[in-house]
Design an enzyme around this catalytic site. Structure first.
Site, PDB file in Angstrom:
ATOM      1  N   LYS A 103       0.816  -1.227   0.000  1.00 61.96           N
ATOM      2  CA  LYS A 103       0.000   0.000   0.000  1.00 61.96           C
ATOM      3  C   LYS A 103       0.847   1.274   0.000  1.00 61.96           C
ATOM      4  CE  LYS A 103      -4.516  -1.454   1.640  1.00 61.96           C
ATOM      5  NZ  LYS A 103      -4.294  -2.886   1.980  1.00 61.96           N
ATOM      6  N   GLU A 125     -10.512   7.592   4.160  1.00 62.95           N
ATOM      7  CA  GLU A 125     -11.182   6.735   5.118  1.00 62.95           C
ATOM      8  C   GLU A 125     -10.368   5.444   5.210  1.00 62.95           C
ATOM      9  OE1 GLU A 125     -12.485   7.234   2.024  1.00 62.95           O
ATOM     10  OE2 GLU A 125     -11.845   5.267   1.285  1.00 62.95           O
ATOM     11  N   SER A 390       1.728  -9.679  -1.174  1.00 66.99           N
ATOM     12  CA  SER A 390       1.402  -8.263  -0.970  1.00 66.99           C
ATOM     13  C   SER A 390       1.782  -7.718   0.398  1.00 66.99           C
ATOM     14  CB  SER A 390      -0.088  -8.024  -1.232  1.00 66.99           C
ATOM     15  OG  SER A 390      -0.882  -8.894  -0.448  1.00 66.99           O
TER      16      SER A 390
HETATM   17  C1  LIG Z   1      -5.107  -3.934   1.468  1.00 68.85           C
HETATM   18  C2  LIG Z   1      -4.373  -5.161   1.194  1.00 68.85           C
HETATM   19  C3  LIG Z   1      -4.704  -5.996   0.099  1.00 68.85           C
HETATM   20  C4  LIG Z   1      -5.877  -5.747  -0.794  1.00 68.85           C
HETATM   21  O1  LIG Z   1      -5.834  -4.576  -1.543  1.00 68.85           O
HETATM   22  P1  LIG Z   1      -5.620  -4.561  -3.125  1.00 68.85           P
HETATM   23  O2  LIG Z   1      -5.981  -3.179  -3.488  1.00 68.85           O
HETATM   24  O3  LIG Z   1      -6.525  -5.589  -3.727  1.00 68.85           O
HETATM   25  O4  LIG Z   1      -4.195  -4.881  -3.385  1.00 68.85           O
HETATM   26  C5  LIG Z   1      -3.921  -7.105  -0.142  1.00 68.85           C
HETATM   27  N1  LIG Z   1      -2.877  -7.420   0.646  1.00 68.85           N
HETATM   28  C6  LIG Z   1      -2.519  -6.664   1.713  1.00 68.85           C
HETATM   29  C7  LIG Z   1      -1.354  -7.071   2.528  1.00 68.85           C
HETATM   30  C8  LIG Z   1      -3.260  -5.507   2.019  1.00 68.85           C
HETATM   31  O5  LIG Z   1      -2.913  -4.761   3.075  1.00 68.85           O
END
Ligand SMILES: *Cc1c(COP(=O)(O)O)cnc(C)c1O
Length: 412
Positions: A103, A125, A390
């Site tokens: 993010k 938000e 992610s």
């Molecule tokens: C917020 C989040 C996601 C989901 O958000 P996307 O916009 O679909 O990438 C995925 N993995 C993690 C670790 C997150 O914090």
């Protein structure tokens, strides 16, 4: 319905999509209250003017390297791959980004844009608090004020993230009407933005919302795919057979996919199937949704009987959103990306597998992508799959231990 496309049709794609009004085929656009139209237009025009400037690009590159710790590595999961057979699983380690997830890639971009636009404040938000923490981090870095709107119910549930945001200097504004969760927080943040847009910009947490956010957030996240492609090629001399990423709103996945759209690589977006396919039991918006407009853009969404956003659920709070970014809806319809699912159970199994075989505790969100990669590896038993990891799972270990134990006797 979109005509089917193959990778060969994607060479000039990123120059053509979205259109100047923010459309990916039928999806996207900006459906706004008239009072907010000038504010989003201002962001759009500023972004178009700034994003190609050498000053903006070189500053963003410096921030990524010195503050975020990029490039994040690509890692070969040898032990896990060998356990499953002959297919090789690789990870793009976004969990090693500063703050522990992807993010920050778009939050730093949005913060830099605010700075270039001469704004003093960023507004957003947050639901589970992940976006709020990343944005508060960017605000601290750039010396911007930061107001984060959060439902009272979520504030109580997500105490550690609330503490982080406050520690970073952000103001967490409790939202006390309605169900006191994300939906009300979105409304409150929009209301605040309407009154403050001379001094502030609104920052969306995924490839969602009215134009230009699906475009901007994609551009900022595309660093994942660009790096991963180059790193994988350097390691192996070829490209992976497949890439996969989890899809909540769709930002880490779009970032990863954008690097491979024009390559002969199969692409999989993994949606959360929660407890199963029943109403309210999952958040697999693409797999079970229909076209519609919500939160200011046209996409594919899960609806209730009245046509409003349906209740959604996933073990991973970052994935429980009832729609997907408009670009995903387009890539789905033209067949370039396949959308598949993983359940809570499958995600937890992948969480244990990566922890025990590789020494990496993944976020429950990312575990969905790993779960699909494990399934793919077993089925294909050859070739390779590159997964976007992610985020890291520190935030999830207590929950998993409480509900599933330590996984001493889990089986692959
Ligand atoms: C917020 C989040 C996601 C989901 O958000 P996307 O916009 O679909 O990438 C995925 N993995 C993690 C670790 C997150 O914090």
């Amino acid at each position: 319905m979109e005509a089917k496309k193959t990778y060969k049709d994607f060479l000039t794609y990123s120059k053509e999509f979205p259109t100047k009004d923010g459309y990916f085929g039928a999806y996207g656009g900006a459906f706004l209250p008239p009072k907010l139209e000038p504010a989003f237009k201002e962001i759009s025009e500023a972004y178009q003017a700034i994003c190609h400037s050498a000053k903006f690009i070189s500053e963003l590159r410096r921030i990524r390297k010195e503050f975020q710790g990029r490039p994040t590595p690509v890692y070969h999961c040898e032990r896990l791959s060998n356990k499953l057979g002959n297919c090789q699983i690789y990870l793009k380690r976004e969990d090693l980004n500063h703050t522990g997830a992807h993010k920050l890639n778009h939050c730093m971009g949005e913060g830099l844009l605010a700075k270039f636009m001469g704004k003093k404040k960023i507004i957003a938000e947050t639901g589970a608090g992940q976006h709020g923490v990343a944005l508060a981090t960017a605000a601290a870095y750039f010396g911007l004020e930061c107001d984060i709107y959060m439902g009272e119910v979520d504030i109580a549930k997500q105490a550690p993230n609330v503490t982080r945001m406050k520690m970073l200097g952000a103001r967490v504004v409790p939202v006390t009407h309605g169900l006191k969760t994300l939906k009300e927080a979105v409304d409150a943040a929009f209301d605040a933005y309407m009154n403050e847009y001379n001094d502030a910009i609104y920052c969306i947490g995924s490839v969602l919302g009215p134009h230009p956010f699906p475009l901007m957030v994609r551009d900022f996240q595309s660093v994942i795919g660009v790096e991963a492609r180059e790193q994988f090629f350097e390691m192996t001399g070829i490209l992976p057979d497949a890439v996969a990423a989890c899809v909540g709103g769709g930002s880490n996945s779009i970032g990863m996919f954008s690097g491979f759209l024009a390559d002969p690589v199969d692409i999989y977006g993994v949606e959360p199937l929660g407890k199963g396919s029943g109403y309210g039991d999952h958040a697999a918006s693409m797999s079970y949704g229909t076209p519609g407009i919500m939160h200011g853009f046209n996409s594919i969404m899960l609806k209730d009987d009245a046509g409003d956003p349906a209740p959604v659920y996933s073990i991973a709070s970052g994935l429980d959103y009832p729609s997907v970014g408009p670009e995903h809806a387009y890539l789905h319809d033209c067949g370039r990306v396949q959308y598949v699912t993983a359940t809570d159970e499958e995600a937890v199994k992948a969480f244990f597998a990566l922890s025990k075989y590789e020494g990496i505790i993944p976020a429950l969100e990312s575990s969905h992508a790993v779960a699909y990669a494990m399934k793919y590896a077993k089925e294909h038993n050859t070739g390779s799959i590159l997964v976007c990891l992610s985020g890291r799972g520190d935030k999830d270990v207590d929950y998993v231990a409480e509900h599933y134990g330590y996984g001493e006797d889990f089986e692959l």
